[in-house]
Design a protein around this motif. Structure first.
Motif, PDB file in Angstrom:
ATOM      1  N   SER B  52       0.842  -1.192   0.000  1.00  0.00           N
ATOM      2  CA  SER B  52       0.000   0.000   0.000  1.00  0.00           C
ATOM      3  C   SER B  52       0.873   1.237   0.000  1.00  0.00           C
ATOM      4  O   SER B  52       1.902   1.276   0.674  1.00  0.00           O
ATOM      5  CB  SER B  52      -0.891   0.025   1.250  1.00  0.00           C
ATOM      6  OG  SER B  52      -1.901  -0.937   1.123  1.00  0.00           O
ATOM      7  N   GLY B  53       0.467   2.252  -0.767  1.00  0.00           N
ATOM      8  CA  GLY B  53       1.227   3.494  -0.789  1.00  0.00           C
ATOM      9  C   GLY B  53       2.462   3.421  -1.658  1.00  0.00           C
ATOM     10  O   GLY B  53       3.271   4.352  -1.676  1.00  0.00           O
ATOM     11  N   SER B  54       2.599   2.341  -2.426  1.00  0.00           N
ATOM     12  CA  SER B  54       3.787   2.232  -3.272  1.00  0.00           C
ATOM     13  C   SER B  54       3.618   2.995  -4.578  1.00  0.00           C
ATOM     14  O   SER B  54       4.558   3.129  -5.349  1.00  0.00           O
ATOM     15  CB  SER B  54       4.087   0.766  -3.567  1.00  0.00           C
ATOM     16  OG  SER B  54       2.983   0.186  -4.230  1.00  0.00           O
ATOM     17  N   GLY B  55       2.434   3.474  -4.823  1.00  0.00           N
ATOM     18  CA  GLY B  55       2.213   4.295  -6.010  1.00  0.00           C
ATOM     19  C   GLY B  55       1.578   3.551  -7.168  1.00  0.00           C
ATOM     20  O   GLY B  55       1.457   4.095  -8.264  1.00  0.00           O
ATOM     21  N   LYS B  56       1.099   2.325  -6.920  1.00  0.00           N
ATOM     22  CA  LYS B  56       0.565   1.560  -8.051  1.00  0.00           C
ATOM     23  C   LYS B  56      -0.767   2.127  -8.546  1.00  0.00           C
ATOM     24  O   LYS B  56      -1.022   2.167  -9.753  1.00  0.00           O
ATOM     25  CB  LYS B  56       0.448   0.070  -7.721  1.00  0.00           C
ATOM     26  CG  LYS B  56      -0.242  -0.276  -6.415  1.00  0.00           C
ATOM     27  CD  LYS B  56      -0.045  -1.745  -6.108  1.00  0.00           C
ATOM     28  CE  LYS B  56      -1.024  -2.236  -5.057  1.00  0.00           C
ATOM     29  NZ  LYS B  56      -1.030  -1.413  -3.812  1.00  0.00           N
ATOM     30  N   SER B  57      -1.588   2.579  -7.605  1.00  0.00           N
ATOM     31  CA  SER B  57      -2.852   3.189  -8.045  1.00  0.00           C
ATOM     32  C   SER B  57      -2.611   4.516  -8.762  1.00  0.00           C
ATOM     33  O   SER B  57      -3.278   4.835  -9.739  1.00  0.00           O
ATOM     34  CB  SER B  57      -3.775   3.415  -6.855  1.00  0.00           C
ATOM     35  OG  SER B  57      -4.358   2.202  -6.462  1.00  0.00           O
ATOM     36  N   THR B  58      -1.637   5.275  -8.248  1.00  0.00           N
ATOM     37  CA  THR B  58      -1.297   6.541  -8.896  1.00  0.00           C
ATOM     38  C   THR B  58      -0.823   6.288 -10.324  1.00  0.00           C
ATOM     39  O   THR B  58      -1.192   7.014 -11.256  1.00  0.00           O
ATOM     40  CB  THR B  58      -0.201   7.260  -8.098  1.00  0.00           C
ATOM     41  OG1 THR B  58      -0.602   7.355  -6.738  1.00  0.00           O
ATOM     42  CG2 THR B  58       0.065   8.638  -8.655  1.00  0.00           C
ATOM     43  N   LEU B  59      -0.018   5.240 -10.499  1.00  0.00           N
ATOM     44  CA  LEU B  59       0.455   4.877 -11.833  1.00  0.00           C
ATOM     45  C   LEU B  59      -0.735   4.606 -12.753  1.00  0.00           C
ATOM     46  O   LEU B  59      -0.800   5.090 -13.895  1.00  0.00           O
ATOM     47  CB  LEU B  59       1.356   3.645 -11.740  1.00  0.00           C
ATOM     48  CG  LEU B  59       1.879   3.119 -13.081  1.00  0.00           C
ATOM     49  CD1 LEU B  59       2.845   4.119 -13.697  1.00  0.00           C
ATOM     50  CD2 LEU B  59       2.575   1.760 -12.902  1.00  0.00           C
ATOM     51  N   LEU B  60      -1.684   3.841 -12.200  1.00  0.00           N
ATOM     52  CA  LEU B  60      -2.854   3.485 -13.009  1.00  0.00           C
ATOM     53  C   LEU B  60      -3.659   4.735 -13.386  1.00  0.00           C
ATOM     54  O   LEU B  60      -4.111   4.876 -14.527  1.00  0.00           O
ATOM     55  CB  LEU B  60      -3.734   2.511 -12.216  1.00  0.00           C
ATOM     56  CG  LEU B  60      -4.646   1.628 -13.059  1.00  0.00           C
ATOM     57  CD1 LEU B  60      -3.826   0.644 -13.860  1.00  0.00           C
ATOM     58  CD2 LEU B  60      -5.635   0.885 -12.174  1.00  0.00           C
ATOM     59  N   ASN B  61      -3.815   5.643 -12.410  1.00  0.00           N
ATOM     60  CA  ASN B  61      -4.572   6.873 -12.681  1.00  0.00           C
ATOM     61  C   ASN B  61      -3.897   7.725 -13.747  1.00  0.00           C
ATOM     62  O   ASN B  61      -4.558   8.338 -14.584  1.00  0.00           O
ATOM     63  CB  ASN B  61      -4.731   7.691 -11.401  1.00  0.00           C
ATOM     64  CG  ASN B  61      -5.705   7.037 -10.438  1.00  0.00           C
ATOM     65  OD1 ASN B  61      -6.554   6.259 -10.852  1.00  0.00           O
ATOM     66  ND2 ASN B  61      -5.553   7.314  -9.156  1.00  0.00           N
ATOM     67  N   ILE B  62      -2.569   7.733 -13.711  1.00  0.00           N
ATOM     68  CA  ILE B  62      -1.845   8.523 -14.714  1.00  0.00           C
ATOM     69  C   ILE B  62      -1.972   7.870 -16.076  1.00  0.00           C
ATOM     70  O   ILE B  62      -2.249   8.540 -17.082  1.00  0.00           O
ATOM     71  CB  ILE B  62      -0.377   8.704 -14.285  1.00  0.00           C
ATOM     72  CG1 ILE B  62      -0.367   9.624 -13.059  1.00  0.00           C
ATOM     73  CG2 ILE B  62       0.473   9.216 -15.439  1.00  0.00           C
ATOM     74  CD1 ILE B  62       0.825  10.482 -12.877  1.00  0.00           C
ATOM     75  N   LEU B  63      -1.834   6.550 -16.097  1.00  0.00           N
ATOM     76  CA  LEU B  63      -1.987   5.841 -17.374  1.00  0.00           C
ATOM     77  C   LEU B  63      -3.384   6.046 -17.945  1.00  0.00           C
ATOM     78  O   LEU B  63      -3.572   6.134 -19.153  1.00  0.00           O
ATOM     79  CB  LEU B  63      -1.723   4.339 -17.177  1.00  0.00           C
ATOM     80  CG  LEU B  63      -0.271   3.958 -16.897  1.00  0.00           C
ATOM     81  CD1 LEU B  63      -0.164   2.454 -16.633  1.00  0.00           C
ATOM     82  CD2 LEU B  63       0.622   4.343 -18.074  1.00  0.00           C
ATOM     83  N   GLY B  64      -4.380   6.149 -17.045  1.00  0.00           N
ATOM     84  CA  GLY B  64      -5.764   6.304 -17.487  1.00  0.00           C
ATOM     85  C   GLY B  64      -6.162   7.750 -17.727  1.00  0.00           C
ATOM     86  O   GLY B  64      -7.333   8.031 -17.972  1.00  0.00           O
ATOM     87  N   LEU B  65      -5.208   8.676 -17.654  1.00  0.00           N
ATOM     88  CA  LEU B  65      -5.465  10.102 -17.868  1.00  0.00           C
ATOM     89  C   LEU B  65      -6.452  10.672 -16.850  1.00  0.00           C
ATOM     90  O   LEU B  65      -7.114  11.668 -17.096  1.00  0.00           O
ATOM     91  CB  LEU B  65      -5.971  10.385 -19.290  1.00  0.00           C
ATOM     92  CG  LEU B  65      -4.960  10.176 -20.419  1.00  0.00           C
ATOM     93  CD1 LEU B  65      -5.627  10.356 -21.764  1.00  0.00           C
ATOM     94  CD2 LEU B  65      -3.797  11.147 -20.272  1.00  0.00           C
ATOM     95  N   LEU B  66      -6.573   9.971 -15.703  1.00  0.00           N
ATOM     96  CA  LEU B  66      -7.404  10.517 -14.629  1.00  0.00           C
ATOM     97  C   LEU B  66      -6.587  11.485 -13.788  1.00  0.00           C
ATOM     98  O   LEU B  66      -7.126  12.295 -13.059  1.00  0.00           O
ATOM     99  CB  LEU B  66      -7.922   9.393 -13.730  1.00  0.00           C
ATOM    100  CG  LEU B  66      -8.924   8.431 -14.360  1.00  0.00           C
ATOM    101  CD1 LEU B  66      -9.291   7.337 -13.376  1.00  0.00           C
ATOM    102  CD2 LEU B  66     -10.166   9.156 -14.819  1.00  0.00           C
ATOM    103  N   ASP B  67      -5.287  11.355 -13.877  1.00  0.00           N
ATOM    104  CA  ASP B  67      -4.393  12.186 -13.072  1.00  0.00           C
ATOM    105  C   ASP B  67      -3.258  12.639 -13.981  1.00  0.00           C
ATOM    106  O   ASP B  67      -3.011  12.033 -15.019  1.00  0.00           O
ATOM    107  CB  ASP B  67      -3.855  11.348 -11.897  1.00  0.00           C
ATOM    108  CG  ASP B  67      -3.301  12.226 -10.781  1.00  0.00           C
ATOM    109  OD1 ASP B  67      -3.347  13.466 -10.925  1.00  0.00           O
ATOM    110  OD2 ASP B  67      -2.823  11.657  -9.786  1.00  0.00           O
TER     111      ASP B  67
END
Lengths: 405, 238
Positions: B52-67
C-alpha cells in the motif's frame, strides 16, 4: 451527449430523489404561481375598472365647460368657468358634418314621488341620441322622443330599480310621477344594463334636456357627448368642435374636448404600473427558490462526486458535466414552472367562476415572463454548483467514496 | 523489449518518461511516483503489485489520464498527453481507455443496461446503434437476462461483468483494472479474471493492479513497485 439522453439521465436523477425534487418544485411553484396570480388579479381588476368607466364608444367626444390647462389635471370646478356651455353650443356641435349623434347632458338630484312613495334619484336631462351613444335598451314603452332640444316635454324614462321601488308590480307606463315641483309621464322603462360605476342606469330618470334645465333652473350643460361618424375623424372633429365653440364664445377657448380614451389613459397607466409592481414583488419570491436550487444542487454535486468521477473516466469532459448539472436544474425549473402555471391558472379560473364580472387572467406575456424567470433563476443559481462539478479532478472524485487508500 | 508479437505491429502503446507525481500532505511532499520510466506494447498483459502506498494506483490513474504527472512525459499511442487540454484528455478516456474498479462504480439508479450504455451515451451514439452494440456484449458476458436489473439486484460477479462490459463498450486499446477481484469471492473472482484474460487474448492491452499475489502471477509481465519506483519488471517464466 445528446439532449434527449441528457433529459433521460436527469429524469432518473429527479425521479429518484423525490423529496428533494418536491421541495425545489414547491418553491418554484409558489414563485411562478405568485407572479402569474398577482398579475392576473391586477389585470382583472384593471380591466374591470376600465370596463366600468368606459361606457362610451371609441369615437365619442366629450365636451366639458372650462379649460383644462394641462393634461392629466382635473377640469376646473364649475364656477371658475366664465362662460357656460349652452344648448345652442350643443346645437352648433350637432350641425358639424363629422358629428353623427349628439347628446347634451344636464344632471342633478331630485326627489321623486308616486302615490306617497318617495325616493331621491339622479335625473339626467338629455336627447334621444343619448340612447344610442350609451347603447341603452328600452324594456317597456319607448325612449325620449325625437324633438327640438328646447322643447321641455314632461315625459320620463326610468330605470328598472326605480320603477320597482316607485311602482312595485304595477305597470308604470303612462303614470305621472312628481319630480321636485314638476310632473312627468313615464313613457319607458330601461332594461338592466348591470352595474356600471359611471352611472347606474337602474336608478336613474331620463328626461328631455330642456325639462331638466327647467327642473334644476340651470342653463349651463354639464357635458355634451358627440359621436363622430368614424374613428378616423375623431381628431379632426375635436378641433372643429373646439373652434366652433370658441367662435361662439367670443374667441375665448373655454371648453375642453376629450376622448374617453384620453380620460382613461392616465388611469390605465396607474393600474398597469401597480400590476407590474406586485408582479415584480412576486418575482422576488423566485429568487428564494433560486437559493434553494443552489443549495440542493450543491448537495447533489457533493453526494455524487464518485458519479462525476466515473462519468469523467468514461469520457465526459468538464463541459459535459457542467451541462448535465445545469440541465438538471432546468428540468426542475420546467417541472416547477409548468406546475406553477397550471396551479395559478386553475385558481384564476376558479376566481372567474366565483366573480364572473371580473375578467381575472394574466396576459400571455406575464405567463411567459413568470416561466422564463423561473428557468433563468434556476440557470443562474445552478451555475456555481455546476462549475464546481465540472472542475472536479476525476481521480479525486473517484477516490472520495473509497477513502484514502 | 517486445514480449509478445502482435500480428500488426509491436509499437509502444504507452511510454512514460521519468514521470513524477508529487502530493502535498501538510508541509510534507509525498512522492507517489518517482522518476518512473515505462514502455508498454500493444496487447500486453501486465500486473502491477506492491505494498500500500507504493504508487501503483497513482500509476494506473496517470496511465488512465485521470491524473496528471507533476513532471515527465506520458506518450499514449504516439501522442504526448502532457499538454492536452481537458476536452482532448476526455476524448482519449472515452475511446482509448477502459476502467474496471474494485467497487464497480455502477450508478445505482440505473439498470445494468443503462450503466453499460453510459459511455455510448456520452459519446453521442444514437439509441438504435447503442442497442445493437449492447445486446451481443451482454450475451457474451452472460448478463443478458439481467439487463433491466438495478445494480443492487445483481451479485458482485454480475456487477463486475457489467462494469467490464461498460469498460470495453467503446473498444479501447487499453484496459485498466484496479483490484478487479478485490470485492469478489474466489469463484466469481476467477470468472472475472478469465474474462479479462480472454479480452487480452483478443488484443486488448490489460493492466491489472492488485494485492493478490496469485492474480499477479498470472500476468505475462509483472511489475513490482516500492516507494513510487519500479523495483522489479519481469517476464513470467524468466
Amino acid at each position: 451527449m445528446k439532449l434527449s439522453d441528457m433529459a433521460r439521465f436527469n429524469w432518473l436523477v429527479v425521479s429518484r430523489h423525490r423529496f428533494r425534487t418536491a421541495m425545489v418544485m414547491l418553491a418554484l411553484i409558489i414563485g411562478v404561481s405568485a407572479v402569474n396570480l398577482l398579475i392576473g388579479l391586477g389585470e382583472g381588476a384593471r380591466l374591470f375598472i376600465l370596463g366600468e368607466f368606459s361606457f362610451l364608444g371609441k369615437n365619442t367626444l366629450i365636451v366639458m365647460p372650462g379649460k383644462k390647462e394641462t393634461t392629466g389635471g382635473m377640469p376646473p370646478i364649475s364656477g371658475e368657468s366664465p362662460r357656460e356651455l349652452t344648448l345652442r353650443d350643443s346645437q352648433a356641435v350637432q350641425r358639424l358634418p363629422e358629428v353623427r349623434l349628439m347628446a347634451p347632458l344636464v344632471v342633478g338630484f331630485a326627489e321623486l314621488s308616486y302615490q306617497g312613495r318617495l325616493r331621491e334619484s339622479l335625473i339626467v336631462g338629455t336627447s334621444r341620441d343619448f340612447m344610442q351613444i350609451r347603447k341603452l335598451i328600452v324594456q317597456q314603452g319607448q325612449f325620449l322622443p325625437q324633438s327640438e332640444l328646447e322643447e321641455a316635454r314632461a315625459v320620463a324614462v326610468i330605470g328598472r330599480k326605480l320603477k320597482r321601488e316607485l311602482f312595485g308590480p304595477e305597470p308604470a307606463l303612462g303614470r305621472w310621477l312628481r319630480a321636485g315641483d314638476r310632473r312627468f309621464r313615464v313613457i319607458g322603462v330601461l332594461s338592466s344594463k348591470g352595474q356600471s360605476l359611471g352611472m347606474d342606469f337602474d336608478e336613474v330618470m331620463l328626461v328631455p334636456v330642456a325639462s331638466a334645465q327647467a327642473l334644476f333652473n340651470q342653463e349651463g350643460l354639464f357635458r355634451v357627448f358627440a359621436e363622430v361618424r368614424s374613428y378616423d375623424y375623431v381628431n379632426n372633429a375635436k378641433d372643429r368642435i373646439l373652434s366652433v365653440i370658441t367662435e361662439r364664445h367670443d374667441g375665448e377657448e373655454d371648453v375642453t374636448v376629450v376622448t374617453q380614451d384620453a380620460l382613461l389613459a392616465s388611469f390605465d397607466e396607474i393600474l398597469r404600473t401597480l400590476t407590474l409592481a406586485v408582479g415584480g414583488v412576486a418575482a422576488i419570491s423566485l429568487i428564494v427558490a433560486g437559493v434553494l436550487i443552489m443549495n440542493v444542487m450543491l448537495i447533489s454535486v457533493s453526494q455524487r462526486t464518485d458519479e462525476i468521477g466515473l462519468l469523467k473516466a468514461l469520457g465526459a469532459d468538464g463541459t459535459t458535466i457542467e451541462r448535465l448539472f445545469l440541465s438538471e436544474a432546468i428540468l426542475l425549473a420546467l417541472l416547477g414552472g409548468i406546475s406553477g402555471l397550471l396551479l395559478s391558472e386553475a385558481i384564476l379560473a376558479m376566481g372567474r367562476s366565483f366573480y364572473p364580472d371580473v375578467p381575472l387572467g394574466s396576459p400571455v406575456w406575464a405567463k411567459v415572463a413568470a416561466f422564463l424567470t423561473a428557468i433563468l433563476t434556476a440557470l443562474i443559481f445552478a451555475y456555481i454548483p455546476s462549475r464546481r462539478a465540472s472542475a472536479m479532478e476525476p481521480v479525486a472524485a473517484l477516490n472520495e467514496g473509497k477513502g484514502v487508500s | 523489449m517486445t514480449f509478445m508479437s502482435s500480428p500488426v505491429e509491436a509499437a509502444d502503446l504507452v511510454e512514460l518518461k521519468s514521470v513524477d507525481r508529487h502530493f502535498q500532505l501538510g508541509d510534507q511532499t509525498v512522492k507517489a511516483l518517482d522518476a518512473v520510466d515505462l514502455s508498454i506494447s500493444c496487447g500486453e498483459y501486465i500486473s502491477v503489485m506492491g505494498p500500500s502506498g507504493s504508487g501503483k494506483s497513482t500509476l494506473l490513474n496517470i496511465l488512465g489520464l485521470l491524473d496528471q504527472p507533476s513532471r515527465g512525459e506520458y506518450i499514449l499511442d504516439g501522442i504526448s498527453t502532457t499538454t492536452l487540454k481537458d476536452k482532448a484528455r476526455a476524448a482519449y478516456r472515452q475511446s482509448e481507455i477502459g476502467f474496471v474498479f474494485q467497487s464497480y462504480h455502477l450508478i445505482p439508479r440505473m439498470t445494468a443496461r443503462a450503466n453499460m450504455e453510459l459511455p455510448l451515451m456520452l459519446a453521442g451514439i444514437s439509441p438504435k446503434e447503442r442497442a445493437a452494440r449492447i445486446k451481443p456484449l451482454m450475451e457474451r458476458l452472460g448478463i443478458a437476462d439481467r439487463a433491466e436489473h438495478l445494480p443492487k439486484q445483481l451479485s458482485g460477479g454480475q456487477r463486475q461483468r457489467v462494469a467490464i462490459g461498460r469498460a470495453i463498450m467503446m473498444k479501447p486499446k487499453l484496459l485498466l483494472a484496479d483490484e478487479p477481484t478485490g470485492n469478489l469471492d474466489t469463484a466469481s473472482g476467477t470468472e472475472v479474471v478469465k474474462l479479462l484474460e480472454e479480452l487480452n487474448r483478443e488484443g486488448i492491452t490489460l493492466i491489472v493492479v492488485t494485492h493478490d499475489l496469485e492474480l499477479g502471477k498470472r500476468a505475462r509481465r509483472q511489475i513490482r513497485m516500492v516507494d513510487g519506483r519500479i523495483a522489479q519488471d519481469v517476464l513470467a517464466g524468466n
